[in-house]
Write a protein that holds these residues in place. Structure first.
Motif, PDB file in Angstrom:
ATOM      1  N   ALA A   1       0.862  -1.179   0.000  1.00 61.56           N
ATOM      2  CA  ALA A   1       0.000   0.000   0.000  1.00 61.56           C
ATOM      3  C   ALA A   1       0.896   1.226   0.000  1.00 61.56           C
ATOM      4  O   ALA A   1       1.970   1.222   0.606  1.00 61.56           O
ATOM      5  N   GLY A   2       0.462   2.247  -0.680  1.00 61.74           N
ATOM      6  CA  GLY A   2       1.266   3.454  -0.759  1.00 61.74           C
ATOM      7  C   GLY A   2       0.417   4.709  -0.824  1.00 61.74           C
ATOM      8  O   GLY A   2      -0.728   4.682  -1.264  1.00 61.74           O
ATOM      9  N   ILE A   3       1.001   5.802  -0.356  1.00 58.46           N
ATOM     10  CA  ILE A   3       0.396   7.123  -0.461  1.00 58.46           C
ATOM     11  C   ILE A   3       1.486   8.038  -0.983  1.00 58.46           C
ATOM     12  O   ILE A   3       2.606   8.050  -0.460  1.00 58.46           O
TER      13      ILE A   3
ATOM     14  N   GLY B   1      -2.629  13.834  -4.672  1.00 68.34           N
ATOM     15  CA  GLY B   1      -1.897  12.578  -4.610  1.00 68.34           C
ATOM     16  C   GLY B   1      -2.759  11.372  -4.884  1.00 68.34           C
ATOM     17  O   GLY B   1      -3.898  11.496  -5.336  1.00 68.34           O
ATOM     18  N   LEU B   2      -2.185  10.207  -4.594  1.00 64.44           N
ATOM     19  CA  LEU B   2      -2.849   8.921  -4.814  1.00 64.44           C
ATOM     20  C   LEU B   2      -2.713   8.044  -3.576  1.00 64.44           C
ATOM     21  O   LEU B   2      -1.702   8.098  -2.879  1.00 64.44           O
ATOM     22  N   VAL B   3      -3.723   7.230  -3.358  1.00 65.88           N
ATOM     23  CA  VAL B   3      -3.663   6.142  -2.394  1.00 65.88           C
ATOM     24  C   VAL B   3      -3.749   4.871  -3.226  1.00 65.88           C
ATOM     25  O   VAL B   3      -4.705   4.689  -3.970  1.00 65.88           O
ATOM     26  N   THR B   4      -2.740   4.018  -3.163  1.00 69.14           N
ATOM     27  CA  THR B   4      -2.743   2.805  -3.993  1.00 69.14           C
ATOM     28  C   THR B   4      -2.596   1.553  -3.138  1.00 69.14           C
ATOM     29  O   THR B   4      -1.961   1.571  -2.080  1.00 69.14           O
TER      30      THR B   4
ATOM     31  N   VAL C   1       3.149  -2.812  -8.603  1.00 71.17           N
ATOM     32  CA  VAL C   1       2.015  -2.226  -9.318  1.00 71.17           C
ATOM     33  C   VAL C   1       0.868  -2.075  -8.337  1.00 71.17           C
ATOM     34  O   VAL C   1       0.746  -2.846  -7.378  1.00 71.17           O
ATOM     35  N   GLY C   2       0.035  -1.066  -8.578  1.00 73.24           N
ATOM     36  CA  GLY C   2      -1.105  -0.840  -7.708  1.00 73.24           C
ATOM     37  C   GLY C   2      -2.123   0.051  -8.372  1.00 73.24           C
ATOM     38  O   GLY C   2      -1.898   0.608  -9.449  1.00 73.24           O
ATOM     39  N   ALA C   3      -3.253   0.188  -7.722  1.00 75.60           N
ATOM     40  CA  ALA C   3      -4.328   1.048  -8.210  1.00 75.60           C
ATOM     41  C   ALA C   3      -5.010   1.676  -7.012  1.00 75.60           C
ATOM     42  O   ALA C   3      -5.055   1.093  -5.921  1.00 75.60           O
ATOM     43  N   GLY C   4      -5.553   2.871  -7.240  1.00 72.85           N
ATOM     44  CA  GLY C   4      -6.271   3.542  -6.168  1.00 72.85           C
ATOM     45  C   GLY C   4      -6.751   4.908  -6.583  1.00 72.85           C
ATOM     46  O   GLY C   4      -6.428   5.406  -7.658  1.00 72.85           O
TER      47      GLY C   4
ATOM     48  N   TYR D   1      -3.688   4.012 -11.995  1.00 68.55           N
ATOM     49  CA  TYR D   1      -2.816   2.836 -11.950  1.00 68.55           C
ATOM     50  C   TYR D   1      -1.389   3.350 -11.809  1.00 68.55           C
ATOM     51  O   TYR D   1      -1.010   4.350 -12.416  1.00 68.55           O
ATOM     52  N   ARG D   2      -0.599   2.629 -11.014  1.00 71.75           N
ATOM     53  CA  ARG D   2       0.763   3.086 -10.748  1.00 71.75           C
ATOM     54  C   ARG D   2       1.712   1.895 -10.737  1.00 71.75           C
ATOM     55  O   ARG D   2       1.424   0.862 -10.142  1.00 71.75           O
ATOM     56  N   ALA D   3       2.841   2.064 -11.415  1.00 75.70           N
ATOM     57  CA  ALA D   3       3.905   1.058 -11.407  1.00 75.70           C
ATOM     58  C   ALA D   3       5.193   1.740 -10.949  1.00 75.70           C
ATOM     59  O   ALA D   3       5.424   2.918 -11.253  1.00 75.70           O
ATOM     60  N   HIS D   4       6.007   1.012 -10.213  1.00 70.73           N
ATOM     61  CA  HIS D   4       7.290   1.575  -9.778  1.00 70.73           C
ATOM     62  C   HIS D   4       8.370   0.516  -9.818  1.00 70.73           C
ATOM     63  O   HIS D   4       8.105  -0.680  -9.679  1.00 70.73           O
TER      64      HIS D   4
END
Length: 192
Positions: free
Chosen positions: A65-67, A79-82, A97-100, A140-143
């Motif tokens: 989980a990320g913010i 920002g994003l919460v994923t 990878v995540g989504a939020g 959607y976020r990838a890192h």
């Protein structure tokens, strides 16, 4: 051929489980380029095109989980919460990878309040965090990060959906809007 593919998949999963820690927690700086990637062309722009902010990530085994948020103006942050999954290879290379939903915090009226950032950039000021999460446009976020000791340096790529929010549940809007994709970079310190 199927046996080789299954063997490679099992080996990859085993390596990721063995090399991942039980819990990971990191925080640090994040910068996001406001210029979208158009036709696979990355326009780095000037220093003013990059918005600075912070990022926090919490991982439990392969779940993450990320913010992250960037200062848009002196009294406004977006920002994003994923929530998603991650893969750590030997505590050196970290992919996720995540989504939020997107969210905002605004202080322009003298009081700190939440901004619900919906489809087409529509914003609504509210004090209800549930409305912000449910009405926020899904991204959607990838890192990918290179971790050396307790410090990691990485790149991010985030793309908004075409209009999907948790409130409207329109499955036709769930696809990524590739013309609005943005790159970013992060520098994180990991406590564990």
């Amino acid at each position: 051929m199927k046996r080789i593919l299954v063997t490679v998949m099992i080996l990859s999963f085993s390596i990721s489980v063995v090399s991942a820690g039980l819990i990971s927690f990191g925080f640090g700086a994040h910068a996001l380029n406001t210029n979208p990637i158009v036709d696979d062309t990355v326009e780095m722009g000037s220093w003013e095109d990059w918005k600075m902010g912070g990022e926090i990530r919490l991982g439990v085994l392969f779940l993450e989980a990320g913010i992250n948020g960037q200062m848009i103006e002196s009294d406004r942050m977006e920002g994003l919460v994923t929530v998603g999954t991650s893969l750590s290879l030997f505590d050196l290379l970290h992919l996720g990878v995540g989504a939020g939903p997107a969210f905002g915090i605004d202080n322009s009226g003298g009081e700190i309040g939440w901004l619900q950032i919906g489809a087409n950039g529509n914003e609504q000021y509210t004090n209800d965090l549930g409305e912000v999460i449910n009405g926020g446009l899904i991204h959607y976020r990838a890192h990918g990060d290179l971790k050396i000791g307790r410090i990691s340096f990485g790149f991010t790529y985030q793309v908004p959906s075409k209009g999907y929010t948790l409130d409207n549940n329109d499955v036709l809007e769930i696809g990524p809007d590739w013309d609005e994709g943005r790159i970013g970079t992060s520098l994180l310190f990991w406590l564990f």
